[in-house]
Motif scaffolding. Structure first.
Motif, PDB file in Angstrom:
ATOM      1  N   TYR A 176       0.731  -1.079  -0.131  1.00  0.00           N
ATOM      2  CA  TYR A 176      -0.080   0.189  -0.038  1.00  0.00           C
ATOM      3  C   TYR A 176       0.979   1.187  -0.034  1.00  0.00           C
ATOM      4  O   TYR A 176       0.419   2.242  -0.780  1.00  0.00           O
ATOM      5  N   ASN A 177       1.895   1.310   1.061  1.00  0.00           N
ATOM      6  CA  ASN A 177       2.640   2.634   1.051  1.00  0.00           C
ATOM      7  C   ASN A 177       3.590   2.764  -0.259  1.00  0.00           C
ATOM      8  O   ASN A 177       3.642   3.786  -0.809  1.00  0.00           O
ATOM      9  N   ASN A 178       3.787   1.616  -1.073  1.00  0.00           N
ATOM     10  CA  ASN A 178       4.861   1.863  -2.134  1.00  0.00           C
ATOM     11  C   ASN A 178       3.912   2.151  -3.267  1.00  0.00           C
ATOM     12  O   ASN A 178       4.356   2.831  -4.113  1.00  0.00           O
ATOM     13  N   GLU A 179       2.825   1.317  -3.589  1.00  0.00           N
ATOM     14  CA  GLU A 179       2.146   1.196  -4.698  1.00  0.00           C
ATOM     15  C   GLU A 179       0.884   1.883  -4.730  1.00  0.00           C
ATOM     16  O   GLU A 179       0.359   2.712  -5.618  1.00  0.00           O
ATOM     17  N   THR A 180       0.200   2.021  -3.787  1.00  0.00           N
ATOM     18  CA  THR A 180      -1.219   2.489  -3.751  1.00  0.00           C
ATOM     19  C   THR A 180      -1.185   4.014  -3.191  1.00  0.00           C
ATOM     20  O   THR A 180      -1.643   4.842  -3.857  1.00  0.00           O
ATOM     21  N   SER A 181      -0.209   4.340  -2.084  1.00  0.00           N
ATOM     22  CA  SER A 181      -0.206   5.780  -1.770  1.00  0.00           C
ATOM     23  C   SER A 181      -0.155   6.863  -2.960  1.00  0.00           C
ATOM     24  O   SER A 181      -0.675   8.058  -2.596  1.00  0.00           O
ATOM     25  N   PRO A 182       0.659   6.510  -3.749  1.00  0.00           N
ATOM     26  CA  PRO A 182       0.872   7.449  -4.932  1.00  0.00           C
ATOM     27  C   PRO A 182      -0.402   7.874  -5.669  1.00  0.00           C
ATOM     28  O   PRO A 182      -0.533   9.089  -6.391  1.00  0.00           O
ATOM     29  N   VAL A 183      -1.214   6.965  -5.495  1.00  0.00           N
ATOM     30  CA  VAL A 183      -2.871   7.398  -5.987  1.00  0.00           C
ATOM     31  C   VAL A 183      -3.287   8.598  -5.546  1.00  0.00           C
ATOM     32  O   VAL A 183      -4.096   9.350  -5.928  1.00  0.00           O
ATOM     33  N   ALA A 184      -2.892   8.826  -4.148  1.00  0.00           N
ATOM     34  CA  ALA A 184      -3.544   9.982  -3.485  1.00  0.00           C
ATOM     35  C   ALA A 184      -3.061  11.076  -4.128  1.00  0.00           C
ATOM     36  O   ALA A 184      -4.007  12.112  -4.300  1.00  0.00           O
ATOM     37  N   ASP A 185      -1.986  11.349  -4.534  1.00  0.00           N
ATOM     38  CA  ASP A 185      -1.213  12.359  -5.228  1.00  0.00           C
ATOM     39  C   ASP A 185      -2.068  12.775  -6.425  1.00  0.00           C
ATOM     40  O   ASP A 185      -2.141  13.888  -6.995  1.00  0.00           O
ATOM     41  N   HIS A 186      -2.262  11.567  -7.262  1.00  0.00           N
ATOM     42  CA  HIS A 186      -3.043  11.899  -8.550  1.00  0.00           C
ATOM     43  C   HIS A 186      -4.396  12.593  -8.312  1.00  0.00           C
ATOM     44  O   HIS A 186      -4.821  13.355  -8.969  1.00  0.00           O
ATOM     45  N   TYR A 187      -5.064  12.373  -7.280  1.00  0.00           N
ATOM     46  CA  TYR A 187      -6.300  13.026  -7.038  1.00  0.00           C
ATOM     47  C   TYR A 187      -6.153  14.180  -6.356  1.00  0.00           C
ATOM     48  O   TYR A 187      -6.884  15.087  -6.457  1.00  0.00           O
ATOM     49  N   LYS A 188      -4.976  14.600  -5.443  1.00  0.00           N
ATOM     50  CA  LYS A 188      -4.628  15.720  -4.916  1.00  0.00           C
ATOM     51  C   LYS A 188      -4.488  16.693  -5.958  1.00  0.00           C
ATOM     52  O   LYS A 188      -4.939  18.052  -6.087  1.00  0.00           O
ATOM     53  N   LYS A 189      -3.584  16.361  -7.111  1.00  0.00           N
ATOM     54  CA  LYS A 189      -3.366  17.316  -8.137  1.00  0.00           C
ATOM     55  C   LYS A 189      -4.617  17.994  -8.818  1.00  0.00           C
ATOM     56  O   LYS A 189      -4.756  18.854  -9.103  1.00  0.00           O
ATOM     57  N   ALA A 190      -5.738  16.925  -8.767  1.00  0.00           N
ATOM     58  CA  ALA A 190      -7.047  17.248  -9.364  1.00  0.00           C
ATOM     59  C   ALA A 190      -8.012  17.804  -8.496  1.00  0.00           C
ATOM     60  O   ALA A 190      -9.125  18.021  -8.812  1.00  0.00           O
ATOM     61  N   LYS A 191      -7.469  17.829  -7.247  1.00  0.00           N
ATOM     62  CA  LYS A 191      -8.238  18.749  -6.008  1.00  0.00           C
ATOM     63  C   LYS A 191      -9.368  17.956  -5.794  1.00  0.00           C
ATOM     64  O   LYS A 191     -10.622  18.610  -5.521  1.00  0.00           O
ATOM     65  N   LYS A 192      -9.399  16.575  -5.751  1.00  0.00           N
ATOM     66  CA  LYS A 192     -10.489  15.971  -5.494  1.00  0.00           C
ATOM     67  C   LYS A 192     -10.374  15.060  -4.371  1.00  0.00           C
ATOM     68  O   LYS A 192     -11.117  14.043  -4.135  1.00  0.00           O
ATOM     69  N   PHE A 193      -9.153  14.951  -3.434  1.00  0.00           N
ATOM     70  CA  PHE A 193      -8.950  14.237  -2.481  1.00  0.00           C
ATOM     71  C   PHE A 193      -9.153  14.748  -0.847  1.00  0.00           C
ATOM     72  O   PHE A 193      -8.749  16.091  -0.963  1.00  0.00           O
ATOM     73  N   GLN A 194      -9.817  14.130  -0.141  1.00  0.00           N
ATOM     74  CA  GLN A 194     -10.270  14.312   0.901  1.00  0.00           C
ATOM     75  C   GLN A 194     -10.044  13.272   2.165  1.00  0.00           C
ATOM     76  O   GLN A 194     -10.643  12.281   2.008  1.00  0.00           O
ATOM     77  N   LEU A 195      -9.359  13.882   3.082  1.00  0.00           N
ATOM     78  CA  LEU A 195      -9.004  12.718   4.271  1.00  0.00           C
ATOM     79  C   LEU A 195     -10.243  13.084   5.069  1.00  0.00           C
ATOM     80  O   LEU A 195     -10.652  13.760   5.534  1.00  0.00           O
ATOM     81  N   VAL A 196     -10.498  11.655   5.712  1.00  0.00           N
ATOM     82  CA  VAL A 196     -11.708  11.531   6.586  1.00  0.00           C
ATOM     83  C   VAL A 196     -11.085  10.781   7.841  1.00  0.00           C
ATOM     84  O   VAL A 196     -10.361   9.528   7.709  1.00  0.00           O
ATOM     85  N   LYS A 197     -11.437  10.847   8.968  1.00  0.00           N
ATOM     86  CA  LYS A 197     -10.728  10.148  10.109  1.00  0.00           C
ATOM     87  C   LYS A 197     -11.478   8.884   9.963  1.00  0.00           C
ATOM     88  O   LYS A 197     -12.946   8.620  10.121  1.00  0.00           O
ATOM     89  N   GLY A 198     -10.518   7.966  10.085  1.00  0.00           N
ATOM     90  CA  GLY A 198     -11.320   6.378  10.057  1.00  0.00           C
ATOM     91  C   GLY A 198     -11.179   5.670  11.150  1.00  0.00           C
ATOM     92  O   GLY A 198     -11.456   4.350  11.202  1.00  0.00           O
ATOM     93  N   GLU A 199     -11.002   6.255  12.499  1.00  0.00           N
ATOM     94  CA  GLU A 199     -10.915   5.697  13.544  1.00  0.00           C
ATOM     95  C   GLU A 199     -12.232   5.923  14.334  1.00  0.00           C
ATOM     96  O   GLU A 199     -12.608   7.210  14.269  1.00  0.00           O
ATOM     97  N   GLY A 200     -12.833   5.077  15.212  1.00  0.00           N
ATOM     98  CA  GLY A 200     -14.168   5.558  15.875  1.00  0.00           C
ATOM     99  C   GLY A 200     -15.151   4.320  15.515  1.00  0.00           C
ATOM    100  O   GLY A 200     -14.825   3.476  15.218  1.00  0.00           O
ATOM    101  N   THR A 201     -16.293   4.644  15.821  1.00  0.00           N
ATOM    102  CA  THR A 201     -17.516   3.528  15.709  1.00  0.00           C
ATOM    103  C   THR A 201     -17.716   3.731  14.085  1.00  0.00           C
ATOM    104  O   THR A 201     -17.556   4.544  13.523  1.00  0.00           O
ATOM    105  N   ILE A 202     -18.133   2.485  13.715  1.00  0.00           N
ATOM    106  CA  ILE A 202     -18.606   2.401  12.195  1.00  0.00           C
ATOM    107  C   ILE A 202     -19.673   3.542  12.014  1.00  0.00           C
ATOM    108  O   ILE A 202     -19.661   4.287  10.930  1.00  0.00           O
ATOM    109  N   ASP A 203     -20.801   3.776  12.878  1.00  0.00           N
ATOM    110  CA  ASP A 203     -21.623   4.772  12.743  1.00  0.00           C
ATOM    111  C   ASP A 203     -21.170   6.348  12.618  1.00  0.00           C
ATOM    112  O   ASP A 203     -21.504   7.083  12.024  1.00  0.00           O
TER     113      ASP A 203
END
Ligand code: B4P
Length: 194
Positions: free
Chosen positions: A152-179
């Motif tokens: 993931y760190n080597n091959e997939t995380s660069p995909v984030a930059d692809h969408y950051k460049k297009a201003k489409k990337f948003q980080l959301v907190k993934g810790e906490g309850t499912i709801d």
């Protein structure tokens, strides 16, 4: 008709599959999970499934052309869809470029990429826990789980930059309850749909 296409992004175990099931129900999107599609091929013992399994069992990515072909035919199967939720795809920059092209042919694009942010220790715990009951061979062995995180760190995380460049990337907190996480994701989607 205007489509709404969303990518749920994040490392293995971040909750993509869990949240996708709830989101597609709420927003009437078609769920395209490359992980699920590959596991269906494995269960049906198709040649594609046999090939995919050899990669998945080692924690590696399945070759790009295989998953891009699967997404292409899934898009063709759902010509009337209001939109798609891509779960676990794209996982490489080559897959992201291919997806851009496929959507362009359909005169649509990605509305937003929501990325679930979860710390590594929590990811490993979640996957080991799932491995106790899921029967998924890639969740049982901690070394395979760690390999998936390295991939993931080597091959997939660069995909984030692809969408950051297009201003489409948003980080959301993934810790906490499912709801709680579902509410944060819904809020981000509602803003984009306005
Ligand atoms: P995937 O099926 O995509 O699986 P994943 O990334 O491991 O998990 P996901 O993120 O969906 O799981 P979730 O967090 O919901 O991929 C499997 C393999 O397929 C890959 O390693 C690769 O080999 C291959 N593959 C798939 N797509 C590919 C592509 N595009 N290109 C190449 N290869 C591809 O769930 C994890 C656990 O956490 C669950 O037990 C869940 O109950 C729990 N959980 C969820 N939310 C939680 C919360 N808030 N709190 C506590 N636990 C939670």
């Amino acid at each position: 008709m205007l489509m709404f296409n969303l990518i749920l992004f994040g490392p293995p175990g971040s909750g993509k599959g869990t949240q996708s099931e709830k989101l597609v129900e709420k927003y009437g999107l078609i769920h395209l999970s490359t992980g699920n599609l590959l596991r269906e091929e494995i269960a049906a013992k198709t040649p594609l499934g046999l090939e995919a399994r050899s990669f998945m069992d080692k924690g590696q990515l399945v070759p790009d052309e295989v998953v891009i072909g699967m997404i292409d035919s899934s898009l063709e199967h759902h010509k009337e869809a209001q939109g798609f939720l891509f779960d676990g795809f794209p996982r490489t920059v080559a897959q992201a470029n291919a997806l851009d092209k496929l959507l362009e042919l359909k005169k649509t694009n990605i509305a937003t990429v929501l990325a679930l942010d979860v710390n590594e220790e929590e990811l490993i715990n979640r996957l080991l826990n799932r491995g106790k009951t899921s029967g998924r061979s890639d969740d049982v062995d901690e070394s395979v789980i760690r390999k998936r995180l390295v991939v993931y760190n080597n091959e997939t995380s660069p995909v984030a930059d692809h969408y950051k460049k297009a201003k489409k990337f948003q980080l959301v907190k993934g810790e906490g309850t499912i709801d709680e996480i579902f509410s944060s994701l819904s809020e981000a989607i509602d803003k984009k749909m306005k």
